[in-house]
Design an enzyme around this catalytic site. Sequence first.
Site, PDB file in Angstrom:
ATOM      1  N   ASN A   1       0.788  -0.947   0.055  1.00 34.26           N
ATOM      2  CA  ASN A   1      -0.159   0.126   0.081  1.00 34.26           C
ATOM      3  C   ASN A   1       1.120   1.199  -0.261  1.00 34.26           C
ATOM      4  O   ASN A   1       1.749   1.353   0.129  1.00 34.26           O
ATOM      5  CB  ASN A   1      -1.261   0.133   0.984  1.00 34.26           C
ATOM      6  CG  ASN A   1       0.421   0.026   1.884  1.00 34.26           C
ATOM      7  OD1 ASN A   1       0.307   1.206   2.669  1.00 34.26           O
ATOM      8  ND2 ASN A   1      -0.132  -1.552   3.375  1.00 34.26           N
TER       9      ASN A   1
ATOM     10  N   ASP B   1      -4.061  -9.132  13.510  1.00 32.89           N
ATOM     11  CA  ASP B   1      -4.071  -7.947  13.966  1.00 32.89           C
ATOM     12  C   ASP B   1      -2.924  -7.696  14.745  1.00 32.89           C
ATOM     13  O   ASP B   1      -2.801  -8.250  16.655  1.00 32.89           O
ATOM     14  CB  ASP B   1      -5.562  -7.590  14.182  1.00 32.89           C
ATOM     15  CG  ASP B   1      -5.194  -6.224  14.486  1.00 32.89           C
ATOM     16  OD1 ASP B   1      -4.655  -5.280  15.051  1.00 32.89           O
ATOM     17  OD2 ASP B   1      -6.675  -5.499  14.353  1.00 32.89           O
TER      18      ASP B   1
ATOM     19  N   PHE C   1      -3.277   3.337  15.690  1.00 36.04           N
ATOM     20  CA  PHE C   1      -3.864   4.788  14.378  1.00 36.04           C
ATOM     21  C   PHE C   1      -4.508   3.933  14.040  1.00 36.04           C
ATOM     22  O   PHE C   1      -4.982   3.269  13.656  1.00 36.04           O
ATOM     23  CB  PHE C   1      -2.109   5.276  13.641  1.00 36.04           C
ATOM     24  CG  PHE C   1      -1.393   5.903  13.973  1.00 36.04           C
ATOM     25  CD1 PHE C   1      -0.830   5.674  15.126  1.00 36.04           C
ATOM     26  CD2 PHE C   1      -1.140   6.961  13.429  1.00 36.04           C
ATOM     27  CE1 PHE C   1      -0.552   7.309  15.862  1.00 36.04           C
ATOM     28  CE2 PHE C   1      -0.848   8.345  13.787  1.00 36.04           C
ATOM     29  CZ  PHE C   1       0.311   8.346  14.993  1.00 36.04           C
TER      30      PHE C   1
ATOM     31  N   LYS D   1     -13.034   2.200  17.154  1.00 39.35           N
ATOM     32  CA  LYS D   1     -11.578   0.971  16.537  1.00 39.35           C
ATOM     33  C   LYS D   1     -10.568   0.994  17.804  1.00 39.35           C
ATOM     34  O   LYS D   1     -10.122  -0.235  18.004  1.00 39.35           O
ATOM     35  CB  LYS D   1     -10.647   1.610  15.627  1.00 39.35           C
ATOM     36  CG  LYS D   1      -9.480   0.484  15.522  1.00 39.35           C
ATOM     37  CD  LYS D   1      -9.167   1.292  14.008  1.00 39.35           C
ATOM     38  CE  LYS D   1      -9.795   0.617  12.612  1.00 39.35           C
ATOM     39  NZ  LYS D   1      -9.629   1.056  11.378  1.00 39.35           N
TER      40      LYS D   1
HETATM   41  O1  C5P Z   1      -8.151  -1.978  11.538  1.00 41.53           O
HETATM   42  P1  C5P Z   1      -6.561  -1.130  11.177  1.00 41.53           P
HETATM   43  O2  C5P Z   1      -5.855  -1.543  10.231  1.00 41.53           O
HETATM   44  O3  C5P Z   1      -7.612  -0.275  10.800  1.00 41.53           O
HETATM   45  O4  C5P Z   1      -6.141  -0.459  11.813  1.00 41.53           O
HETATM   46  C1  C5P Z   1      -4.936   0.092  12.775  1.00 41.53           C
HETATM   47  C2  C5P Z   1      -4.592   1.019  13.395  1.00 41.53           C
HETATM   48  O5  C5P Z   1      -4.318  -0.469  13.908  1.00 41.53           O
HETATM   49  C3  C5P Z   1      -3.039   0.876  13.921  1.00 41.53           C
HETATM   50  O6  C5P Z   1      -2.816   1.252  14.462  1.00 41.53           O
HETATM   51  C4  C5P Z   1      -2.492  -0.751  13.056  1.00 41.53           C
HETATM   52  O7  C5P Z   1      -1.218  -0.223  12.562  1.00 41.53           O
HETATM   53  C5  C5P Z   1      -2.579  -1.884  13.660  1.00 41.53           C
HETATM   54  N1  C5P Z   1      -2.945  -2.866  12.777  1.00 41.53           N
HETATM   55  C6  C5P Z   1      -1.663  -3.616  13.139  1.00 41.53           C
HETATM   56  N2  C5P Z   1      -2.007  -5.298  12.439  1.00 41.53           N
HETATM   57  C7  C5P Z   1      -2.878  -5.018  12.146  1.00 41.53           C
HETATM   58  C8  C5P Z   1      -4.473  -4.435  10.811  1.00 41.53           C
HETATM   59  C9  C5P Z   1      -3.664  -3.029  12.029  1.00 41.53           C
HETATM   60  O8  C5P Z   1      -1.260  -3.679  13.897  1.00 41.53           O
HETATM   61  N3  C5P Z   1      -3.220  -6.364  10.906  1.00 41.53           N
END
Ligand code: C5P
Length: 413
Positions: A219, A317, A338, A352
């Site tokens: 991305n 996650d 974030f 979130k």
């Molecule tokens: O769910 P989303 O991707 O929107 O969440 C964003 C937050 O979660 C950010 O702090 C990102 O660094 C973290 N994140 C993570 N691992 C993932 C997805 C998101 O640490 N697989």
Amino acid sequence: MTANDLAGELSGRHIVLGLTGGAAAFKAAEFCRLLTRAGAAVQVVMTEAGCQFMTPVTMQALSGRPVYTSQWDARADNSMAHINLSREADAIIVAPASADFIAQLAQGRASELLPLLCLARPAERVPLLLAPAMNREMWAHPATQRNVEQVREDGATVLGVAHGEQACGESGEGRMLEATELLQELVAFFTPKALLGQRVLITAGPTFEAIDPVRGITNHSSGKMGFAIAQAAQEAGADVTLVAGPVHLPTPRGVNRVDVVSALDMHEVAAQLAQNAHIFIATAAVADWRPASASGHKIKKDGSGTAPQLAFVENPDILSDIAHSARAQSGELYCVGFAAESEDLIANAQAKRARKNVPLLVGNLGPATFGRDDNTLVLVDDEGVVELPRASKRRLAQQLVGEIARRVSGSTA
Ligand code: C5P
């Protein structure tokens, strides 16, 4: 980080820049320029040996002020240039600091204006920073090492030295730091140590999920926000480790960096390091899914006109996992997430925050921040919502570090 990112960060500061004799003196010219660009008022003081390497005329042109070289300078009405100059300063930085100059300081000698004003400075309010520059044998000599130890004990801060090619043609320890590095050190020196003793773990950048050996899914995250936070946290006294996805950014000064590629790598490294951290800040734009199985060889067109069917599986996650760990639940590890949203920023950030179980969630509008140098942030925690208006990522990172430090010290007080 470049010197441009530090524009204005020394405004209102009065710096005495001392030059002693050494081939690295040419870097002091650039350093002087960077100091003035950063907003500092710079008074240059040169030793007799320093004047053999640079001329006072050059340093006057760059600092915009006449240079002092002699304690008998008639411009000092009271004949006390050493007192006047050392009382006005917010800091004295000597770059280059020669072996002989450090030896003089260690002995408290005052043979000319620069060592005299260092000796005469009120040490409790005018810090002294030294950027040594000398041949590797001179640096390694026990006498020099003794003197460096002594001046440290007497309260001076010694910057560097760097390793590499030397003016004499030899290679080793003893090079002076580069002008930009000196500026960064000085800015960090003046930063209040709000995170002293804290181990901070940060994820940054995108991840890359391989489809085959030459292709993958990624991305547009540049990693700039996470890198800026790492730098600001380091300047605030933290011990910082940055787990970075594939980005083309220099490692912030003084920060430990671990490069990873995929979400699974990032997860493994971050989960391990989180066991020893006090603060975890997840800024990485982690891919939500990865190809269920990456092909071991390049997937080729077969001429039939049919595209390959890719199956995906969800990535772990990282933030949510770490934020649900026992250390985070007990308050030993403070987690910050974030959220890059394209709409309904505050509502989405609040949701979130609850879902990921983090005390602080920082929201920003994804398309408005990716790759840019500035941003707007919204902080959501149980106190409510705080907006940090549009500013450079550097400035926002400093503000965010301040906000995190306040919350962390509040929770441990
Ligand atoms: O769910 P989303 O991707 O929107 O969440 C964003 C937050 O979660 C950010 O702090 C990102 O660094 C973290 N994140 C993570 N691992 C993932 C997805 C998101 O640490 N697989």
